[in-house]
Design a protein around this motif. Structure first.
Motif, PDB file in Angstrom:
ATOM      1  N   ALA A  25      42.784  47.249  29.157  1.00 38.53           N
ATOM      2  CA  ALA A  25      41.995  48.425  28.779  1.00 38.53           C
ATOM      3  C   ALA A  25      42.007  48.615  27.269  1.00 38.53           C
ATOM      4  O   ALA A  25      41.005  49.043  26.676  1.00 38.53           O
ATOM      5  CB  ALA A  25      42.544  49.661  29.479  1.00 38.53           C
ATOM      6  N   ARG A  26      43.128  48.289  26.644  1.00 34.97           N
ATOM      7  CA  ARG A  26      43.237  48.405  25.185  1.00 34.97           C
ATOM      8  C   ARG A  26      42.222  47.510  24.481  1.00 34.97           C
ATOM      9  O   ARG A  26      41.749  47.827  23.389  1.00 34.97           O
ATOM     10  CB  ARG A  26      44.661  48.044  24.780  1.00 34.97           C
ATOM     11  N   GLN A  27      41.868  46.387  25.128  1.00 39.19           N
ATOM     12  CA  GLN A  27      40.855  45.488  24.561  1.00 39.19           C
ATOM     13  C   GLN A  27      39.431  45.935  24.886  1.00 39.19           C
ATOM     14  O   GLN A  27      38.469  45.356  24.386  1.00 39.19           O
ATOM     15  CB  GLN A  27      41.067  44.068  25.091  1.00 39.19           C
ATOM     16  N   GLY A  28      39.312  46.936  25.770  1.00 38.53           N
ATOM     17  CA  GLY A  28      37.990  47.402  26.160  1.00 38.53           C
ATOM     18  C   GLY A  28      37.510  46.889  27.497  1.00 38.53           C
ATOM     19  O   GLY A  28      36.360  47.128  27.888  1.00 38.53           O
ATOM     20  N   GLU A  30      37.053  46.961  31.382  1.00 35.59           N
ATOM     21  CA  GLU A  30      37.070  47.968  32.443  1.00 35.59           C
ATOM     22  C   GLU A  30      38.052  47.522  33.528  1.00 35.59           C
ATOM     23  O   GLU A  30      37.921  46.419  34.084  1.00 35.59           O
ATOM     24  CB  GLU A  30      35.678  48.139  33.037  1.00 35.59           C
ATOM     25  N   TYR A 120      42.740  55.291  27.286  1.00 38.78           N
ATOM     26  CA  TYR A 120      41.604  54.391  27.094  1.00 38.78           C
ATOM     27  C   TYR A 120      40.540  54.689  28.144  1.00 38.78           C
ATOM     28  O   TYR A 120      40.839  54.726  29.349  1.00 38.78           O
ATOM     29  CB  TYR A 120      42.057  52.934  27.189  1.00 38.78           C
ATOM     30  N   SER A 122      38.295  52.958  29.497  1.00 35.36           N
ATOM     31  CA  SER A 122      37.985  51.897  30.468  1.00 35.36           C
ATOM     32  C   SER A 122      39.073  51.728  31.519  1.00 35.36           C
ATOM     33  O   SER A 122      38.978  50.837  32.365  1.00 35.36           O
ATOM     34  CB  SER A 122      37.762  50.564  29.737  1.00 35.36           C
ATOM     35  N   LEU A 320      35.655  40.132  28.538  1.00 30.54           N
ATOM     36  CA  LEU A 320      34.746  40.852  27.645  1.00 30.54           C
ATOM     37  C   LEU A 320      33.410  40.128  27.480  1.00 30.54           C
ATOM     38  O   LEU A 320      32.463  40.697  26.936  1.00 30.54           O
ATOM     39  CB  LEU A 320      35.400  41.055  26.273  1.00 30.54           C
TER      40      LEU A 320
END
Length: 400
Positions: A25-28, A30, A120, A122, A320
């Protein structure tokens, strides 16, 4: 049936699952984490936070906040065998910010990680949600089925991460069969009050073996027994059990009467196994779902967290991008982490086997592992063992 969709579904809210969900989630990415319980309050879980895990939390910028949680610290591991104390592992020379093992209730650790993850957008944690099976279409895992108090739910995902422990439901649903080792012991966990002036060795050998963890107000005690021997201990009765504990830790003799029921004793059936293959299309197993460890050294949590970091480092960028992770992507995680699991299990099952009783009358001081003779002759070895236990075979770092 309610349907949820996400890029990655992590099954299991233990150390591996929560860390993997947080870092993805920290990387974006979901991500949904499924936790079958309403909270993390389970007693007698592994409560060790090793130097490598503390270093990861420091890399994330949270170490000062984390260490404000109640905990105790252990800078070395000392084993007492027949009145002879041997320092088995010394963490003091590790080149990390926290050169010690922190003993902290696992529910506090998991609540901390969950709180950070929920910051976060996501990330979602679904509590009281028990995964029952993977969903497979055309030979690929595409999600999981789960039960909740409100009814069944279907979680659709491009990647399923099974972090649901040594009795993994998702692993079994996928038909992945672990190869079992031969564990040297089972463990009986219980609590006794601690006094300020108590002096109890961390590991005491003799007629049995007792591990003592200082938890501030109480001792968390682990009585190591031969595998599958609990029925014989129950048959001998509580008075005999209390006498065994008092014999190993005389300072606790005036408190063993508090063990007045077998309900106060929690049996951990030790399981040591490892998957030959950690993945199927769309599914990856990590932590105890991939390699169940013995409690020796408390290293199982350490390995689970390291698996989660490697998973996020390797698969986060893949998730991603458009498309789904391929078999080569999932195999890369196993390739990076399986050697650490193999070496650690070999250490637990081989070198430390003689540290534990072979039957209920065994005196563990009569078969001291040869490695302890080496530690007496060459004290600097304790620093190498401190690195092995504290950091693991292949420490991971947050790279994204």
């Amino acid at each position: 049936m309610r349907t949820e969709t996400t890029r990655c579904c992590v099954v299991g809210g233990g150390p591996a699952g929560m860390m993997a969900g947080l870092l993805l989630a920290r990387q974006g990415v979901e991500v949904i984490v499924l936790e079958k319980h309403a909270d993390f309050l389970r007693d007698f879980r592994g409560d060790t936070v090793h130097p490598s895990t503390l270093e990861l939390i420091a890399e994330l910028g949270w170490i000062e906040e984390f260490l404000r949680l109640p905990h105790t610290r252990m800078s070395d591991v000392t084993v007492n065998l027949g009145g002879k104390a041997v320092t088995f592992a010394d963490f003091s020379r590790l080149k990390v910010r926290c050169p010690y093992i922190a003993f902290m209730p696992q529910w506090d650790v998991l609540d901390f990680l969950a709180g950070k993850a929920e910051a976060y957008p996501s990330f979602r944690l679904l509590r009281s949600t028990e995964a029952t099976a993977q969903i497979t279409e055309e030979g690929r895992a595409v999600g999981v089925l789960a039960t909740t108090a409100e009814g069944p739910v279907e979680v659709r995902a491009d990647l399923v991460i099974a972090a649901d422990g040594r009795h993994s439901t998702i692993r079994a649903s996928a038909g992945l069969e672990p190869v079992a080792g031969s564990p040297p012991m089972d463990v009986l966990w219980f609590h006794l009050p601690r006094r300020q002036d108590d002096q109890v060795p961390f590991f005491q050998g003799g007629k049995g073996a007792l591990i003592s963890i200082d938890r501030g107000e109480y001792w968390q005690l682990a009585y190591a027994i031969p595998a599958a021997a609990f029925a014989g201990i129950e048959e001998a009765g509580l008075p005999a059990f209390r006498e065994q504990i008092a014999g190993l830790a005389p300072v606790l003799r005036d408190r063993v009467e508090l063990i007045d029921s077998w309900d106060r004793v929690h049996q951990l059936t030790v399981r040591v196994d490892r998957l030959p293959r950690w993945h199927r299309p769309g599914l990856l197993c990590i932590g105890d779902a991939a390699h169940a460890m013995s409690p020796a050294g408390g290293v199982g949590i350490n390995l689970a967290v390291q698996d989660a970091v490697a998973t996020a480092n390797l698969l986060g960028p893949v998730l991603l991008r458009p498309g789904v992770p391929g078999e080569a992507d999932l195999a890369a995680v196993q390739s990076r982490r399986q050697r650490a699991a193999k070496v650690t299990q070999a250490f637990q099952l081989g070198i430390l086997r003689d540290l534990y009783p072979k039957d209920l009358t065994d005196d563990t001081t009569e078969h001291v592992p040869p490695i302890f003779t080496a530690f007496r002759a060459l004290p600097p070895l304790r620093h190498l063992m401190g690195r092995f236990i504290g950091m693991g075979v292949r420490p991971e770092h947050v790279s994204l």
